[in-house]
Scaffold this motif. Sequence first.
Motif, mmCIF file in Angstrom:
data_model
loop_
_atom_site.group_PDB
_atom_site.id
_atom_site.type_symbol
_atom_site.label_atom_id
_atom_site.label_comp_id
_atom_site.label_asym_id
_atom_site.label_seq_id
_atom_site.Cartn_x
_atom_site.Cartn_y
_atom_site.Cartn_z
ATOM 1 N N ILE A 194 24.904 -29.801 -50.408
ATOM 2 C CA ILE A 194 26.070 -30.407 -49.751
ATOM 3 C C ILE A 194 25.849 -30.511 -48.250
ATOM 4 O O ILE A 194 26.136 -31.533 -47.628
ATOM 5 N N LYS A 195 25.277 -29.448 -47.668
ATOM 6 C CA LYS A 195 25.028 -29.443 -46.226
ATOM 7 C C LYS A 195 24.012 -30.500 -45.826
ATOM 8 O O LYS A 195 24.187 -31.209 -44.835
ATOM 9 N N GLY A 198 25.405 -34.065 -48.926
ATOM 10 C CA GLY A 198 26.849 -34.271 -48.840
ATOM 11 C C GLY A 198 27.397 -35.379 -49.713
ATOM 12 O O GLY A 198 28.537 -35.811 -49.511
ATOM 13 N N SER A 199 26.619 -35.850 -50.694
ATOM 14 C CA SER A 199 27.117 -36.903 -51.571
ATOM 15 C C SER A 199 28.151 -36.337 -52.536
ATOM 16 O O SER A 199 28.272 -35.116 -52.715
ATOM 17 N N PHE A 203 28.740 -32.381 -54.292
ATOM 18 C CA PHE A 203 30.003 -31.657 -54.436
ATOM 19 C C PHE A 203 30.326 -31.406 -55.907
ATOM 20 O O PHE A 203 30.792 -30.330 -56.277
ATOM 21 N N ALA A 226 37.263 -30.337 -50.081
ATOM 22 C CA ALA A 226 36.246 -30.627 -49.063
ATOM 23 C C ALA A 226 35.592 -31.984 -49.340
ATOM 24 O O ALA A 226 35.324 -32.758 -48.416
ATOM 25 N N ALA A 227 35.364 -32.266 -50.617
ATOM 26 C CA ALA A 227 34.798 -33.569 -50.993
ATOM 27 C C ALA A 227 35.766 -34.696 -50.654
ATOM 28 O O ALA A 227 35.368 -35.759 -50.153
ATOM 29 N N GLN A 228 37.034 -34.457 -50.912
ATOM 30 C CA GLN A 228 38.057 -35.472 -50.618
ATOM 31 C C GLN A 228 38.155 -35.746 -49.119
ATOM 32 O O GLN A 228 38.299 -36.902 -48.691
ATOM 33 N N LYS A 229 38.048 -34.698 -48.327
ATOM 34 C CA LYS A 229 38.100 -34.853 -46.882
ATOM 35 C C LYS A 229 36.945 -35.710 -46.376
ATOM 36 O O LYS A 229 37.100 -36.518 -45.452
ATOM 37 N N LYS A 230 35.776 -35.559 -47.001
ATOM 38 C CA LYS A 230 34.590 -36.294 -46.566
ATOM 39 C C LYS A 230 34.550 -37.713 -47.129
ATOM 40 O O LYS A 230 34.188 -38.660 -46.433
ATOM 41 N N HIS A 231 34.934 -37.862 -48.408
ATOM 42 C CA HIS A 231 34.710 -39.145 -49.090
ATOM 43 C C HIS A 231 35.976 -39.961 -49.347
ATOM 44 O O HIS A 231 35.880 -41.158 -49.634
ATOM 45 N N GLU A 232 37.136 -39.325 -49.326
ATOM 46 C CA GLU A 232 38.409 -40.029 -49.510
ATOM 47 C C GLU A 232 38.418 -40.893 -50.776
ATOM 48 O O GLU A 232 38.655 -42.101 -50.732
#
Length: 320
Positions: A194-195, A198-199, A203, A226-232
């Motif tokens: 993820i770090k 980050g795809s 996640f 955390a995935a939602q925050k990054k990828h929406e």
Amino acid sequence: MRRLTLLVFLFPFFVFSQLSIVDSAQSLIDKKQYKQAEQLLKTELSKDQENLELIEKLGDVYGHQKKWDDAIVYYEKLKVARPGVANYHYKYGGALGMKALGVSKFKALMYIGDIKKSFIKAIELEPDHIDAHWALIEYYVQIPGIVGGSKRKAIECANHLQKISAVDGFLAKGYIYEYKDDPELAEVNYKMAIKVGGSLNCFQKLTDLYENKTKEPEKAIANIEAAQKKHERNALHYQIGKVCADYNIQLDKGIYCLKEYIDNYTVADGVPVEWAYLRLAQIYRLKENKVKATEWVNKALAKKASFKQAKEEKALIQTL
């Protein structure tokens, strides 16, 4: 000179025609119209039996249909015709592997050597062939030690893969440790994936570990957030609601997320909207709100009358 001019004129037509057949077949594959694609390719191959593009595509069609014997025949033709092409060895080994999964353990032993050789050959020919590295790792992880399986060799392969693609290397190690029942090291490597990458896939691997292996739904929810925050992605709203419903935790958050999913739903989100209705019914049942639970389960059944899980949920709601 006149003949040469004619050939120059006709050559693009032949190329275009061939590409059109392959593209048409791929379009049918994308629509899961495998029988039509198979017939189209077989008809063209009857006119040009040495056409490698058509042979490869027909092998792919058989693979999609899980007709592994047929896929093996066509992929073997490819590797014999062009032994220096890594992808042909990879596809041949992959088809052999899938064939081995569908037969008895005794019969599967017949294929093990050729499977391994095919993946190793693909990597020798094309050291950066990521799929072949993954396939060899899968081989070492799943094959019993007595016939060549090895966690150590799988980790060595993952280390080689990491030099080509850091994120794939961490994902591979996470997979190995998860499969070999070392969830702590699996978690470390998925977090590194993820770090580094980050795809959504990175996640998802960590979420699956928390849900299916370590049974830590709170961590699963935090990771999905955390995935939602990054990828929406709207689909992640459903995923949070599902975990809340399945584990009877953070129910108000589950309601909020499922309603967000419903309000923003499109077919591209993947999970049919009636499943969100069902999850809301589950949550309201857990909150002992029979009226709301009934309302949402009825919506699910109105959307899909044959919805087995919704019928089962309705029976549970009626016991409140």
